[in-house]
Scaffold this active site. Sequence first.
Site, PDB file in Angstrom:
ATOM      1  N   ASP A 177      -7.493   1.261   0.291  1.00 55.32           N
ATOM      2  CA  ASP A 177      -7.604   1.433   1.773  1.00 55.32           C
ATOM      3  C   ASP A 177      -9.029   1.140   2.388  1.00 55.32           C
ATOM      4  O   ASP A 177      -9.677   0.609   1.418  1.00 55.32           O
ATOM      5  CB  ASP A 177      -7.214   2.871   2.312  1.00 55.32           C
ATOM      6  CG  ASP A 177      -8.223   3.752   1.868  1.00 55.32           C
ATOM      7  OD1 ASP A 177      -9.166   3.333   1.204  1.00 55.32           O
ATOM      8  OD2 ASP A 177      -8.489   4.913   2.518  1.00 55.32           O
ATOM      9  N   LYS A 222       0.980  -1.304   0.026  1.00 56.14           N
ATOM     10  CA  LYS A 222      -0.061  -0.110  -0.005  1.00 56.14           C
ATOM     11  C   LYS A 222       0.864   1.468   0.163  1.00 56.14           C
ATOM     12  O   LYS A 222       0.577   2.291  -0.714  1.00 56.14           O
ATOM     13  CB  LYS A 222      -0.780   0.204   1.301  1.00 56.14           C
ATOM     14  CG  LYS A 222      -2.074   1.082   1.198  1.00 56.14           C
ATOM     15  CD  LYS A 222      -2.951   1.048   2.194  1.00 56.14           C
ATOM     16  CE  LYS A 222      -3.508   2.402   2.777  1.00 56.14           C
ATOM     17  NZ  LYS A 222      -3.640   2.685   3.849  1.00 56.14           N
TER      18      LYS A 222
END
Length: 237
Positions: free
Chosen positions: A152, A134
């Site tokens: 997310d 991420k």
Amino acid sequence: MPRSFVHEARRRVGPKRTRIGPIVERLAAEHADAKIALDFRNPVELLISVMLSAQTTDVNVNRVTEHLFAKYRRPEDYLAVPVEELERDVYATGFYRQKTKSIRGAMRVLLDEFGGEVPRTIDELLGLPGVARKTANVVASELGNPQGVVVDTHVRRLSQRLGLTRQEDPVKIERDLVKLVPRADWGRFPHLLIWHGRRVCDARRPRCEDCVLNDLCPSARVWTAPADGGRIGAPPT
Ligand code: SF4
């Protein structure tokens, strides 16, 4: 939600391949100001902000980095102080020991292998200590080279509600999204979903009646049918 309603809702909105274009367009018009919420002035500050943002809010990170970036200006500055001093300086973001270790490790590799610059590819970013997928995705995207779609909590929730994925795992959700979202939109798409999630499609109370995606969303709780102007109530998702 009853199975028959799910089928009816999916049939009503049509296939995701035909919806993704209007979804991106409408969100871009609605949230023209959507961008990363972290404050940074250069790639090193971006990398450190994203590393510090794990398990805390962007507002909290900005509060800490306002002082941090005034004190530490170059990668070598993070290595020039005792570990305990850097730990104190990032303490308020939580997990300060691990974050300090990761930041120092990453700065060491930047200096040893990249001439003090932040690399641009996901593979190179993933080679930095403490940088997971991420973080690598966010950094690459903000540096103008998105190589995936950042997933997310907001991106996950909205992608599922909009029927763009049926997956739960972020890696699998990203796999679905990169197949669906045009490559040119990989960078801005997560920001659009994040801002829509914060402003309209709240986790507990989505404001479907005010949502620009209402007629494109199989999870709309109140559906405004554009063709006949009618409204039908729908059970919550
Ligand atoms: S219609 Fe409702 S559930 Fe669908 S995206 Fe909009 S706010 Fe979220």
